[in-house]
Enzyme design. Structure first.
Site, mmCIF file in Angstrom:
data_model
loop_
_atom_site.group_PDB
_atom_site.id
_atom_site.type_symbol
_atom_site.label_atom_id
_atom_site.label_comp_id
_atom_site.label_asym_id
_atom_site.label_seq_id
_atom_site.Cartn_x
_atom_site.Cartn_y
_atom_site.Cartn_z
ATOM 1 N N MET A 131 0.830 -1.206 0.000
ATOM 2 C CA MET A 131 0.000 0.000 0.000
ATOM 3 C C MET A 131 0.867 1.259 0.000
ATOM 4 O O MET A 131 0.775 2.093 -0.890
ATOM 5 C CB MET A 131 -0.900 0.034 1.246
ATOM 6 C CG MET A 131 -1.884 -1.092 1.396
ATOM 7 S SD MET A 131 -2.964 -0.764 2.834
ATOM 8 C CE MET A 131 -3.482 -2.429 3.230
ATOM 9 N N SER A 138 -0.913 7.022 5.104
ATOM 10 C CA SER A 138 -2.303 6.859 5.515
ATOM 11 C C SER A 138 -3.285 7.380 4.465
ATOM 12 O O SER A 138 -4.436 6.949 4.417
ATOM 13 C CB SER A 138 -2.542 7.592 6.842
ATOM 14 O OG SER A 138 -1.771 7.018 7.883
ATOM 15 N N GLU A 250 -7.271 -5.474 10.211
ATOM 16 C CA GLU A 250 -5.860 -5.164 10.434
ATOM 17 C C GLU A 250 -5.686 -4.386 11.733
ATOM 18 O O GLU A 250 -4.765 -4.651 12.518
ATOM 19 C CB GLU A 250 -5.305 -4.347 9.265
ATOM 20 C CG GLU A 250 -3.856 -3.947 9.449
ATOM 21 C CD GLU A 250 -3.281 -3.150 8.281
ATOM 22 O OE1 GLU A 250 -2.135 -2.680 8.404
ATOM 23 O OE2 GLU A 250 -3.974 -3.001 7.261
ATOM 24 N N GLY A 348 18.626 1.476 34.707
ATOM 25 C CA GLY A 348 19.531 1.375 33.559
ATOM 26 C C GLY A 348 19.355 0.098 32.769
ATOM 27 O O GLY A 348 19.560 0.069 31.547
#
Length: 385
Positions: A131, A138, A250, A348
């Site tokens: 796509m 979008s 999706e 950390g």
């Protein structure tokens, strides 16, 4: 596993639970144990796909007559959740089984289903959908890739980027304009079989902030000739509607991954903070830790109930585009926030990739971008108000 052990999603039955457990073992053996190699090469080896197919972990909800598992979409989700529990983002099955297979099942002709789905179910055919373009994400109406009819073929020209499974795909569903002046009504879906395909080239596998084991590639189409028989559904101009209908599924897949990863993050952080001491007590025993984890656990539990409601609606055929958009944006936002707060409790060590929480942190960020950016999701929700 969720820290709320007493809650059982209402869409699960014993068969779905068993499939999830089977997938858990498979992903531990084939993905987790080889994670470093997948991340270094930026893709999962092809034999993993074939092994997954042999176990019935691909195309679970595709009817048996087309080589699939003959289950419901809940069976696909059991596999998706198992992959998320394994903290793997490299294996592109969500696109392959959850998206492309359903494009073909829903819109393909009978011949197209029988040509392509059996190979996808065995893992011998890896599928992708193309796509996004360098200038269109979008905003799918703005794609520039064209497919011009020339006798018994279409000639495809254009470039695609950020394509999951792109470097290995044998089958690519290409979003193209068969009528460049037709706007959304000019968009069609064409299936490109990439083996011995002149004019089709694969670019680099992209180097991403997270999801290092995922095959995300650039694709180029220069005068690629595709038989008219590869037009999905056999009718031009229906591609945009097909995309919009399937995008709800999706977005559900993205939401399921978000919630399952949140659950894993909270569980991982509870275990870590209870095992590590500072200033004479466990990190968990500090009020700030307990309050933070209580808040994360509450958000995650609410997210689980929301996604389960969406799943049940989808299984009944009632999940609307607005609710899917709400699920996608809100759940991915919560995923990033919860994981960020968990990282802080690791100190950390939370920034070291050898710790799962660090990989979750890097892998989660793109969830707010792909599948339609969260800003676009809110724009889709607003008209319903």
């Amino acid at each position: 596993m969720s820290v709320t052990a007493s809650y059982i999603s209402p869409w699960r039955d014993s068969d779905i639970v068993a499939l999830g457990e089977l997938a858990d073992g498979f992903f531990e053996r084939e993905l987790t144990e080889h994670r470093q190699r997948w991340e270094q090469q930026h893709y999962v080896d092809r034999d993993v796909w074939i092994k997954a197919g042999a176990l019935g972990l691909l195309c679970c909800s595709i009817p048996e007559e087309y080589g699939g598992g003959g289950g419901t979409f809940a069976h696909d989700l059991a596999v998706v959740e198992a992959q998320a529990r394994a903290l793997d983002t490299g294996f592109g099955n969500s696109v392959h089984s959850g998206i492309v297979a359903h494009y073909i099942l829903a819109y393909g002709t009978e011949d197209q289903r029988r040509r392509w789905l059996p190979g996808m179910a065995t893992g011998h055919t890896i599928a992708a959908v193309a796509m996004t373009e360098p200038g269109a994400g979008s905003d799918l109406k703005n794609i520039k890739t064209t497919a011009v009819r020339d006798g018994d073929h279409y000639v495809i020209n254009g470039a695609k980027t950020f394509i999951s499974n792109g470097s290995q795909a044998d089958l690519v569903v290409v979003v193209a304009k068969t009528d460049p002046t037709g706007g959304a009504k000019g968009i069609s879906l064409l299936v490109v079989e990439t083996t011995d395909c002149p004019g089709f080239t694969r670019g680099r596998i992209l180097d991403k902030v997270g999801q290092h084991g995922a095959d995300t590639s650039e694709l180029s189409f220069q005068n690629v000739r595709v038989p008219v028989a590869n037009l999905l559904g056999g009718v031009e101009g229906r591609g945009f509607g097909q995309l919009m209908t399937q995008l709800a599924q999706e977005r559900l897949l993205i939401g399921v991954t978000a919630v399952t990863t949140m659950e894993a993050a909270v569980s991982e952080t509870v275990q870590y903070t209870k095992s590590r001491n500072a200033f004479g007590q466990s990190i968990f025993d500090f009020q700030n830790t307990k309050f933070t984890l209580a808040e994360c656990h509450t958000v995650t539990s609410a997210a689980r109930v929301f996604i389960d409601s969406c799943i049940e609606r989808h299984l009944r055929g009632h999940l609307d585009a607005t609710t899917a958009a709400m699920a996608k944006w809100w759940l991915t936002e919560q995923q990033c926030q919860v994981i960020d707060r968990c990282v802080q409790l690791f100190g950390g060590y939370g920034y070291m990739r050898e710790y799962p929480i660090a990989r979750m942190y890097a892998d989660a960020r793109v969830q707010k971008i792909y599948g339609g950016s969260n800003e676009v999701m809110k724009d889709l929700v607003a008209p319903s108000l």
